[in-house]
Design a protein around this motif. Sequence first.
Motif, mmCIF file in Angstrom:
data_model
loop_
_atom_site.group_PDB
_atom_site.id
_atom_site.type_symbol
_atom_site.label_atom_id
_atom_site.label_comp_id
_atom_site.label_asym_id
_atom_site.label_seq_id
_atom_site.Cartn_x
_atom_site.Cartn_y
_atom_site.Cartn_z
ATOM 1 N N ALA A 1 0.847 -1.199 0.000
ATOM 2 C CA ALA A 1 0.000 0.000 0.000
ATOM 3 C C ALA A 1 0.881 1.248 0.000
ATOM 4 C CB ALA A 1 -0.927 -0.007 1.211
ATOM 5 N N LYS A 2 1.990 1.212 0.744
ATOM 6 C CA LYS A 2 2.926 2.348 0.744
ATOM 7 C C LYS A 2 3.524 2.536 -0.645
ATOM 8 C CE LYS A 2 4.028 3.622 5.204
ATOM 9 N NZ LYS A 2 3.214 4.806 5.257
ATOM 10 N N LEU A 3 3.873 1.435 -1.318
ATOM 11 C CA LEU A 3 4.402 1.540 -2.688
ATOM 12 C C LEU A 3 3.372 2.175 -3.611
ATOM 13 C CD1 LEU A 3 6.334 -1.827 -3.187
ATOM 14 C CD2 LEU A 3 7.296 0.478 -3.085
ATOM 15 N N SER A 4 2.118 1.815 -3.433
ATOM 16 C CA SER A 4 1.048 2.403 -4.246
ATOM 17 C C SER A 4 0.930 3.903 -3.983
ATOM 18 C CB SER A 4 -0.269 1.699 -3.933
ATOM 19 O OG SER A 4 -1.318 2.274 -4.658
ATOM 20 N N GLN A 5 1.048 4.312 -2.718
ATOM 21 C CA GLN A 5 1.018 5.736 -2.392
ATOM 22 C C GLN A 5 2.194 6.455 -3.051
ATOM 23 O OE1 GLN A 5 0.821 5.223 1.989
ATOM 24 N NE2 GLN A 5 -0.720 6.837 1.882
ATOM 25 N N LEU A 6 3.369 5.834 -3.001
ATOM 26 C CA LEU A 6 4.541 6.454 -3.627
ATOM 27 C C LEU A 6 4.358 6.588 -5.130
ATOM 28 C CD1 LEU A 6 7.763 5.020 -1.943
ATOM 29 C CD2 LEU A 6 6.913 7.347 -1.915
ATOM 30 N N GLU A 7 3.729 5.585 -5.763
ATOM 31 C CA GLU A 7 3.470 5.676 -7.204
ATOM 32 C C GLU A 7 2.563 6.852 -7.523
ATOM 33 O OE1 GLU A 7 1.962 1.861 -8.365
ATOM 34 O OE2 GLU A 7 3.916 0.888 -8.092
ATOM 35 N N LEU B 1 1.892 14.316 -0.551
ATOM 36 C CA LEU B 1 3.061 14.284 0.331
ATOM 37 C C LEU B 1 2.671 14.546 1.786
ATOM 38 C CD1 LEU B 1 5.861 16.030 -1.737
ATOM 39 C CD2 LEU B 1 5.930 13.727 -0.790
ATOM 40 N N THR B 2 1.713 15.429 1.996
ATOM 41 C CA THR B 2 1.261 15.738 3.349
ATOM 42 C C THR B 2 0.575 14.534 3.985
ATOM 43 O OG1 THR B 2 0.962 18.047 2.723
ATOM 44 C CG2 THR B 2 -0.149 17.319 4.723
ATOM 45 N N GLU B 3 -0.189 13.802 3.209
ATOM 46 C CA GLU B 3 -0.920 12.641 3.721
ATOM 47 C C GLU B 3 -0.033 11.417 3.932
ATOM 48 O OE1 GLU B 3 -4.247 12.507 4.663
ATOM 49 O OE2 GLU B 3 -3.943 14.664 4.472
ATOM 50 N N TYR B 4 1.144 11.392 3.319
ATOM 51 C CA TYR B 4 2.014 10.215 3.373
ATOM 52 C C TYR B 4 2.713 10.087 4.722
ATOM 53 C CZ TYR B 4 5.459 6.767 1.970
ATOM 54 O OH TYR B 4 6.222 5.635 1.895
ATOM 55 N N GLU B 5 2.770 8.878 5.264
ATOM 56 C CA GLU B 5 3.499 8.576 6.495
ATOM 57 C C GLU B 5 4.768 7.820 6.100
ATOM 58 O OE1 GLU B 5 2.649 9.492 9.597
ATOM 59 O OE2 GLU B 5 0.873 10.537 8.815
ATOM 60 N N PRO B 6 5.936 8.470 6.158
ATOM 61 C CA PRO B 6 7.161 7.847 5.642
ATOM 62 C C PRO B 6 7.736 6.774 6.567
ATOM 63 C CG PRO B 6 7.676 9.925 6.672
ATOM 64 C CD PRO B 6 6.172 9.792 6.695
ATOM 65 N N LEU B 7 8.511 5.873 5.982
ATOM 66 C CA LEU B 7 9.273 4.923 6.778
ATOM 67 C C LEU B 7 10.595 5.549 7.208
ATOM 68 C CD1 LEU B 7 8.721 1.497 4.996
ATOM 69 C CD2 LEU B 7 7.642 2.381 7.048
ATOM 70 N N PHE C 1 11.778 8.725 8.217
ATOM 71 C CA PHE C 1 11.312 10.044 8.624
ATOM 72 C C PHE C 1 12.368 11.116 8.408
ATOM 73 C CE2 PHE C 1 10.552 13.427 11.708
ATOM 74 C CZ PHE C 1 9.263 13.784 11.349
ATOM 75 N N LEU C 2 13.642 10.777 8.615
ATOM 76 C CA LEU C 2 14.710 11.763 8.459
ATOM 77 C C LEU C 2 14.780 12.273 7.016
ATOM 78 C CD1 LEU C 2 17.061 13.298 9.703
ATOM 79 C CD2 LEU C 2 18.519 11.333 9.201
ATOM 80 N N ALA C 3 14.703 11.371 6.044
ATOM 81 C CA ALA C 3 14.735 11.790 4.635
ATOM 82 C C ALA C 3 13.511 12.643 4.303
ATOM 83 C CB ALA C 3 14.799 10.564 3.723
ATOM 84 N N TYR C 4 12.365 12.294 4.856
ATOM 85 C CA TYR C 4 11.129 13.052 4.651
ATOM 86 C C TYR C 4 11.269 14.458 5.237
ATOM 87 C CZ TYR C 4 5.970 13.684 4.743
ATOM 88 O OH TYR C 4 4.675 14.117 4.572
ATOM 89 N N ALA C 5 11.861 14.540 6.440
ATOM 90 C CA ALA C 5 12.079 15.840 7.083
ATOM 91 C C ALA C 5 13.065 16.688 6.278
ATOM 92 C CB ALA C 5 12.590 15.641 8.512
ATOM 93 N N LYS C 6 14.084 16.058 5.699
ATOM 94 C CA LYS C 6 15.040 16.795 4.859
ATOM 95 C C LYS C 6 14.351 17.345 3.623
ATOM 96 C CE LYS C 6 19.279 14.405 6.203
ATOM 97 N NZ LYS C 6 20.344 13.495 5.755
ATOM 98 N N LEU C 7 13.460 16.544 3.013
ATOM 99 C CA LEU C 7 12.707 17.018 1.853
ATOM 100 C C LEU C 7 11.830 18.204 2.248
ATOM 101 C CD1 LEU C 7 11.782 16.723 -1.111
ATOM 102 C CD2 LEU C 7 10.030 15.141 -0.273
ATOM 103 N N GLN C 8 11.199 18.127 3.401
ATOM 104 C CA GLN C 8 10.363 19.232 3.860
ATOM 105 C C GLN C 8 11.204 20.494 4.086
ATOM 106 O OE1 GLN C 8 8.791 19.293 7.887
ATOM 107 N NE2 GLN C 8 6.750 19.756 7.042
ATOM 108 N N ALA C 9 12.376 20.334 4.713
ATOM 109 C CA ALA C 9 13.249 21.479 4.967
ATOM 110 C C ALA C 9 13.724 22.105 3.658
ATOM 111 C CB ALA C 9 14.449 21.049 5.816
ATOM 112 N N LEU C 10 14.080 21.273 2.684
ATOM 113 C CA LEU C 10 14.510 21.779 1.380
ATOM 114 C C LEU C 10 13.369 22.525 0.688
ATOM 115 C CD1 LEU C 10 16.737 21.888 -0.815
ATOM 116 C CD2 LEU C 10 15.737 19.793 -1.732
ATOM 117 N N THR C 11 12.166 21.981 0.799
ATOM 118 C CA THR C 11 11.002 22.624 0.191
ATOM 119 C C THR C 11 10.745 23.980 0.843
ATOM 120 O OG1 THR C 11 10.061 20.461 -0.305
ATOM 121 C CG2 THR C 11 8.557 22.311 -0.370
#
Length: 174
Positions: free
Chosen positions: A8-14, A84-90, A92-102
């Motif tokens: 299901a996570k892969l489907s969300q990423l797609e 992206l807002t609705e996604y719960e990452p595995l 979290f650090l990479a997700y937080a870095k993406l948010q900071a870059l954004t």
Amino acid sequence: MDTKDFKAKLSQLESIQSAADSVSKGHFSPYVMVITLVVVVATFFGLHLNSWGMSAIICLVVFIVGAICGKFSRSWSELLDYRLTEYEPLDFLAYAKLQALTKDRDGFEINSVLRWIDHEEMVIRSYLPKRTDGRGQRFMSKDLTKFADPAVDAELREHLAKHSLSGQTYQSKQ
């Protein structure tokens, strides 16, 4: 989490990747595509029916579909933001870095989003059972020592030792 949750996570990423690809390619937004389809279909039927009653019904249908379409994202960037807002990452650090870059860039940098998607996909797949078809024996046994670069020699030796397929370890050319 079980395999179904990871899939299901892969489907969300797609779906996130689809929105990111559409942003980068400049596709029409989901809203514009649906409205265009409704107008084309309504025009086709309206021209071929020549009936006031049917024309009124078609106008009503277009109005209802337009109200429903109001729920569609106005742009791909808006849809990407929502997904992206609705996604719960595995990771979290990479997700937080993406948010900071954004935040730093005051908006999405699509290449960074796509790199994050690739990384998150690798993390998800690391939890899924490995499925191989048993092929690739010649490739896996190919001697890579002639391609070794002394600068990356130690890293390659360590990686090959961890993932040694034949029980042999990498010997550097020194």
